[in-house]
Design a protein around this motif. Sequence first.
Motif, PDB file in Angstrom:
ATOM      1  N   ALA A   1      33.812  -7.871  67.941  1.00 22.91           N
ATOM      2  CA  ALA A   1      35.111  -8.218  67.363  1.00 22.91           C
ATOM      3  C   ALA A   1      35.591  -9.583  67.863  1.00 22.91           C
ATOM      4  CB  ALA A   1      36.138  -7.137  67.677  1.00 22.91           C
ATOM      5  N   ALA A   2      35.404  -9.835  69.154  1.00 23.99           N
ATOM      6  CA  ALA A   2      35.814 -11.125  69.711  1.00 23.99           C
ATOM      7  C   ALA A   2      34.957 -12.255  69.148  1.00 23.99           C
ATOM      8  CB  ALA A   2      35.724 -11.092  71.231  1.00 23.99           C
ATOM      9  N   GLY A   3      33.665 -11.991  68.916  1.00 16.74           N
ATOM     10  CA  GLY A   3      32.798 -13.009  68.328  1.00 16.74           C
ATOM     11  C   GLY A   3      33.226 -13.373  66.921  1.00 16.74           C
ATOM     12  N   ARG A   4      33.554 -12.356  66.134  1.00 19.17           N
ATOM     13  CA  ARG A   4      34.051 -12.618  64.777  1.00 19.17           C
ATOM     14  C   ARG A   4      35.337 -13.445  64.829  1.00 19.17           C
ATOM     15  NH1 ARG A   4      37.947 -10.292  62.325  1.00 19.17           N
ATOM     16  NH2 ARG A   4      37.948  -8.486  63.719  1.00 19.17           N
ATOM     17  N   ALA A   5      36.249 -13.077  65.725  1.00 15.11           N
ATOM     18  CA  ALA A   5      37.515 -13.811  65.841  1.00 15.11           C
ATOM     19  C   ALA A   5      37.284 -15.254  66.275  1.00 15.11           C
ATOM     20  CB  ALA A   5      38.436 -13.096  66.829  1.00 15.11           C
ATOM     21  N   HIS A   6      36.277 -15.466  67.131  1.00 16.35           N
ATOM     22  CA  HIS A   6      35.991 -16.829  67.595  1.00 16.35           C
ATOM     23  C   HIS A   6      35.540 -17.704  66.433  1.00 16.35           C
ATOM     24  CE1 HIS A   6      34.900 -20.017  70.361  1.00 16.35           C
ATOM     25  NE2 HIS A   6      33.704 -20.072  69.796  1.00 16.35           N
TER      26      HIS A   6
ATOM     27  N   LEU B   1      31.227  -6.990  72.255  1.00 19.08           N
ATOM     28  CA  LEU B   1      31.469  -8.410  72.037  1.00 19.08           C
ATOM     29  C   LEU B   1      31.752  -8.770  70.581  1.00 19.08           C
ATOM     30  CD1 LEU B   1      28.417  -9.762  74.098  1.00 19.08           C
ATOM     31  CD2 LEU B   1      30.729  -9.326  74.941  1.00 19.08           C
TER      32      LEU B   1
ATOM     33  N   PRO C   1      28.219 -14.476  74.943  1.00 18.85           N
ATOM     34  CA  PRO C   1      29.240 -14.325  73.908  1.00 18.85           C
ATOM     35  C   PRO C   1      29.535 -15.641  73.214  1.00 18.85           C
ATOM     36  CG  PRO C   1      29.875 -13.140  75.899  1.00 18.85           C
ATOM     37  CD  PRO C   1      28.655 -13.932  76.255  1.00 18.85           C
TER      38      PRO C   1
ATOM     39  N   TRP D   1      25.867 -13.237  63.227  1.00 13.30           N
ATOM     40  CA  TRP D   1      25.622 -13.412  64.664  1.00 13.30           C
ATOM     41  C   TRP D   1      24.281 -12.777  65.017  1.00 13.30           C
ATOM     42  CZ3 TRP D   1      29.308 -11.486  69.149  1.00 13.30           C
ATOM     43  CH2 TRP D   1      28.862 -12.044  70.361  1.00 13.30           C
TER      44      TRP D   1
ATOM     45  N   GLU E   1      36.160 -17.231  63.249  1.00  9.31           N
ATOM     46  CA  GLU E   1      37.334 -17.419  62.387  1.00  9.31           C
ATOM     47  C   GLU E   1      38.230 -18.541  62.929  1.00  9.31           C
ATOM     48  OE1 GLU E   1      39.084 -13.545  62.287  1.00  9.31           O
ATOM     49  OE2 GLU E   1      38.012 -12.975  60.458  1.00  9.31           O
TER      50      GLU E   1
ATOM     51  N   ALA F   1      34.122  -3.238  64.018  1.00 10.22           N
ATOM     52  CA  ALA F   1      34.272  -4.624  64.457  1.00 10.22           C
ATOM     53  C   ALA F   1      34.752  -5.551  63.344  1.00 10.22           C
ATOM     54  CB  ALA F   1      32.946  -5.139  65.007  1.00 10.22           C
TER      55      ALA F   1
ATOM     56  N   CYS G   1      33.128  -6.253  60.519  1.00 11.85           N
ATOM     57  CA  CYS G   1      32.012  -7.005  59.943  1.00 11.85           C
ATOM     58  C   CYS G   1      31.742  -6.523  58.528  1.00 11.85           C
ATOM     59  CB  CYS G   1      30.750  -6.821  60.788  1.00 11.85           C
ATOM     60  SG  CYS G   1      30.899  -7.419  62.477  1.00 11.85           S
TER      61      CYS G   1
END
Length: 261
Positions: free
Chosen positions: A248-253, A246, A207, A230, A255, A25, A27
């Motif tokens: 990878a999308a959480g990290r991108a959000h 969830l 998310p 998170w 960012e 992901a 992280c």
Amino acid sequence: MKFAFSTLGVPGTAVGDVVRLAGEAGCRGVELRAHPEEPVHPGLVAHERRQVVREFAAAGVEVLSVAGYARVAAEGDDDTVYEELYRLIHLAADLGAPFVRVFPGGGEQPRERADAAAARRLGAAAEVAAETGVRVLLENHDSHPAGADVARVVAAVGHPHVGAVWDVMHSWRAGEEPVRTHGLLAPYLGYVQVKDCAGRDDTTPVPLGAGALPLGACVAPLDPDGWFCWEYEKRWYPDAPELPALLAAGRAHVEGLLAAG
């Protein structure tokens, strides 16, 4: 940005699977929930601790924090709390983690009494933390939900090896504006726990970006090179969606929020 996740989101998952998930992901770190029901806890013996270190190192993932359950403002005997703090500090040192997370747990005591107990115990633990290179971070939680509550205690300790974790949900639910929380905790901040939830009165995890929490306002004043963890509370909400899908999308959000300023 240094993004991490808490193993509270993947309860009971083996260390090898946790570090693989982190790598997949994108992280950089993991906050390890240090409870006896989890694979990593203060009861691990030396060779078990060394194995945890090897698995994280092989994956290039950092142990961000040992998330303990010591309640530093709780009523009762100091020695019991001291012992729990020391065990958490030494576990973090053995794992190479820079931080230990603890709770207030002051219950219904008068504020002054709870604050004094917390400051006294954290002050004693700070000397051991300094010797081991670990910082003990008090999270805004339970009896001390706002940044003002935690800042009051940490300022009273006045030691560089005692600081704060900012849980963005608890301060928001306490009615404290994110810019104020940041201003109060910035001098002491170790890392930030990001999360999202269904509503102020419904803490079901969702998310990042899909709920009611003003995460953008929380992230805006923060150092973009700092740690963002998170804390997805799957452990307490078994019907919540699984975290791995969830992450990878959480990290991108996050960012994206940082890039937007």
